[in-house]
Design an enzyme around this catalytic site. Sequence first.
Site, short mmCIF file in Angstrom:
data_model
loop_
_atom_site.label_atom_id
_atom_site.label_comp_id
_atom_site.label_asym_id
_atom_site.label_seq_id
_atom_site.Cartn_x
_atom_site.Cartn_y
_atom_site.Cartn_z
N ASP A 87 18.37 -13.33 132.78
CA ASP A 87 18.08 -11.96 132.39
C ASP A 87 18.65 -11.55 131.04
OD1 ASP A 87 20.68 -12.01 133.16
OD2 ASP A 87 20.62 -10.19 134.37
N GLU A 88 19.07 -12.51 130.24
CA GLU A 88 19.58 -12.19 128.90
C GLU A 88 19.01 -13.16 127.88
OE1 GLU A 88 23.84 -10.62 128.56
OE2 GLU A 88 23.98 -11.95 130.29
#
Length: 264
Positions: A87-88
């Site tokens: 998620d990054e």
Amino acid sequence: MLHHPEFAGMPLAVGGDPEARHGIVLTANYIAKKKGVKTGMALWQAKQVCPEIIFVPPRMDLYLRFSQMAREIYSEYTDKIEPYGIDEAWLDVSDSGNLKGSGMTIAREISHRIKYELGVTVSIGISWNKIYAKLGSDYKKPDAITEFNRENYKDRIWQLPASDLLYVGRQTNKKLQKLGIRTIGQLAESDEKLLESHFGKIGNVLWAFANGWDEDPVCKEGYEAPVKSIGNSTTTPRDLENDLDVWIIQIALAESVAARLRKH
């Protein structure tokens, strides 16, 4: 939260299955966090600090799908996209200025698009290097944009705890505290040779990171770092009670590692 509107305003956590020995909190919303729920807590511990907490099972398919949709948005601004977990990601938009605007303009546009096209929020860090950009993304949550530039980084970053810096884990932070180093600024102004003597080469790296001297480029989309080591682990569904139990698990893990080694 997006897929369970009926839980709006309630403490929510993604947790495993207690019966299968995976009963820990994988992540929690900010309502639960404010009540003391932390990632890695056993489910029963989370229930103690927050009796009204609601647990939902992990949905890796959803995480992957939203991660891919976010990445498709990123790719409209640059092809230099380096994932950091699911998620990054780091984006290098330094070549996109003439077409897309400044880093802040791009960050605001991405934030707006993810919110209204995907229904979730993001926190974004802007800086001239990857370490400070990552620090900026963690600086204020949720749904925030933080810029650390060459004019403000000493005032804003150096007062933060050293543990906020990427790669400063719990044990490293304990060692730093024994040396009287508690903030990023103190780490930046420390004697580099002293850090090297206590931490080896990682001491030089942390000293450089604290000073904002990170020249590691953002890799292009699709780049895969060479594999340096291959390992495997598992959580067993029950206690291993004898040598045979252990032997069976070791064989299974060894077979898995061997298959991955052959692949590479």
